[in-house]
Design an enzyme around this catalytic site. Structure first.
Site, PDB file in Angstrom:
ATOM      1  N   LYS A 110     -11.486  -1.852  -7.860  1.00 46.49           N
ATOM      2  CA  LYS A 110     -10.548  -0.977  -7.157  1.00 46.49           C
ATOM      3  C   LYS A 110      -9.320  -0.774  -8.039  1.00 46.49           C
ATOM      4  O   LYS A 110      -8.653  -1.734  -8.418  1.00 46.49           O
ATOM      5  CB  LYS A 110     -10.140  -1.583  -5.819  1.00 46.49           C
ATOM      6  CG  LYS A 110      -9.136  -0.694  -5.073  1.00 46.49           C
ATOM      7  CD  LYS A 110      -8.419  -1.436  -3.975  1.00 46.49           C
ATOM      8  CE  LYS A 110      -7.219  -0.623  -3.520  1.00 46.49           C
ATOM      9  NZ  LYS A 110      -6.322  -1.391  -2.625  1.00 46.49           N
ATOM     10  N   GLY A 171       1.465  -2.095   3.368  1.00 44.00           N
ATOM     11  CA  GLY A 171       2.137  -3.131   4.146  1.00 44.00           C
ATOM     12  C   GLY A 171       3.083  -2.625   5.213  1.00 44.00           C
ATOM     13  O   GLY A 171       3.755  -3.427   5.872  1.00 44.00           O
ATOM     14  N   ALA A 197      -4.472   1.185   3.096  1.00 42.30           N
ATOM     15  CA  ALA A 197      -3.026   0.958   3.237  1.00 42.30           C
ATOM     16  C   ALA A 197      -2.462   1.646   4.471  1.00 42.30           C
ATOM     17  O   ALA A 197      -2.844   2.763   4.815  1.00 42.30           O
ATOM     18  CB  ALA A 197      -2.251   1.394   2.007  1.00 42.30           C
ATOM     19  N   GLY A 198      -1.573   0.932   5.138  1.00 43.58           N
ATOM     20  CA  GLY A 198      -0.844   1.489   6.264  1.00 43.58           C
ATOM     21  C   GLY A 198      -1.364   1.121   7.630  1.00 43.58           C
ATOM     22  O   GLY A 198      -0.678   1.317   8.634  1.00 43.58           O
ATOM     23  N   ASN A 219      -5.338  -5.383   4.655  1.00 42.76           N
ATOM     24  CA  ASN A 219      -5.002  -6.772   4.379  1.00 42.76           C
ATOM     25  C   ASN A 219      -3.872  -7.234   5.293  1.00 42.76           C
ATOM     26  O   ASN A 219      -4.030  -8.082   6.159  1.00 42.76           O
ATOM     27  CB  ASN A 219      -4.627  -6.945   2.920  1.00 42.76           C
ATOM     28  CG  ASN A 219      -4.528  -8.403   2.464  1.00 42.76           C
ATOM     29  OD1 ASN A 219      -4.511  -8.677   1.279  1.00 42.76           O
ATOM     30  ND2 ASN A 219      -4.467  -9.363   3.371  1.00 42.76           N
TER      31      ASN A 219
END
Length: 271
Positions: A110, A171, A197-198, A219
């Site tokens: 990635k 994040g 993300a987000g 994550n």
């Protein structure tokens, strides 16, 4: 990229493919930000994920004197996806993944190249530069990018095996801020599209899948939850629910009411 299966048999085996590898879980989970590796392992197991991202600049994969990720997240059970988290230049990203391949033999990677704080938005000029170098080196590149259909298509045409537009800044937990452009990327793509993300909570993951994305990567949404293991289970259910909703096909939106019970029929009605 995924079409909508039209038969029951198609939905019975609703797997997806990237770089010649097939997976049933459409949830990809990161291995950072947990309180310890033991919690990391429990949360990932609860998520049902088959792919885990590994920030090779931050996670211990080689020093047996310290706790190692492999002891808690079995590389025989999960596909490790090395990433370039923390890289702010194309050169750093390429160097990081070359070192990862030397250490672990990974070709499927990635790529992410970040812009400056506070937003850490994808630096697309550097991303294109790094992607070109990695593709020439024989890497199979899943690439983090802006929610821009033109940029995503260009990365696909360069040879990236998946495009991964952000839902919101890394994040942030803000959820998918630009669903129209995510949907546009999905509609034109011939490679898998993953929101990356987000995501902040389960409904965000469901929305990503309802837009037709092939998978969702997260994550912080799990690791920063009050109870990461329970949130991992919630994300598993949300991804599955969103995927089923996409396969089912949502009802059309309309401005006027359309009652489910007809107004002028039934056992009791005026004559």
């Amino acid at each position: 990229m995924d079409g909508i299966p039209t038969t029951t048999a198609a939905t019975d085996d609703d797997s997806w493919e990237v770089a010649g590898l097939r997976f049933r879980s459409r949830l990809i989970v990161g291995t950072g930000r947990y309180k310890d590796l033991e919690e990391t392992g429990r949360a990932i197991a609860a998520s049902g994920a088959e792919i885990v991202t590994v920030a090779v600049r931050r996670v211990n994969l080689a020093d047996p004197k310290a706790p190692m990720l492999q002891d808690f997240v079995d590389p025989g059970r999960y596909t490790y996806l090395p990433n370039t988290a923390g890289c702010f230049t194309a050169q750093d990203a390429v160097r990081t993944l070359r070192l990862a391949r030397e250490a672990g033999g990974w070709n499927l990677v990635k790529l992410e190249v970040l812009g400056p704080p506070p937003f850490l938005y994808p630096d697309m000029r550097a991303t294109f530069e790094a992607a070109e170098a990695l593709l020439k080196d024989g890497f199979q590149v899943m690439v983090y990018c802006s929610d821009d259909p033109i940029a995503a298509k260009r990365l696909e045409e360069m040879g990236c095996v998946a495009v991964m537009p952000l839902g919101a800044p890394i994040g942030s937990g803000l959820g998918i801020q630009n669903p129209v452009m995510i949907r546009a990327i999905v509609e034109q793509a011939k490679v898998p599209v993953l929101v990356d993300a987000g995501v902040g909570t389960a409904s965000d993951a469901a929305i990503a899948m309802e837009l037709g994305c092939d998978a969702v990567l997260m994550n912080s949404a799990i690791a920063h939850a009050r109870d990461p293991v329970t949130m991992a289970r919630a994300m598993k259910a949300a991804v599955e629910a969103g995927r089923l909703a996409w396969l089912a096909g949502r009802m059309p939106r309309q401005y006027a009411a359309d009652p489910s019970s007809p107004l002028h029929t039934g056992l009791i009605h005026r004559t």
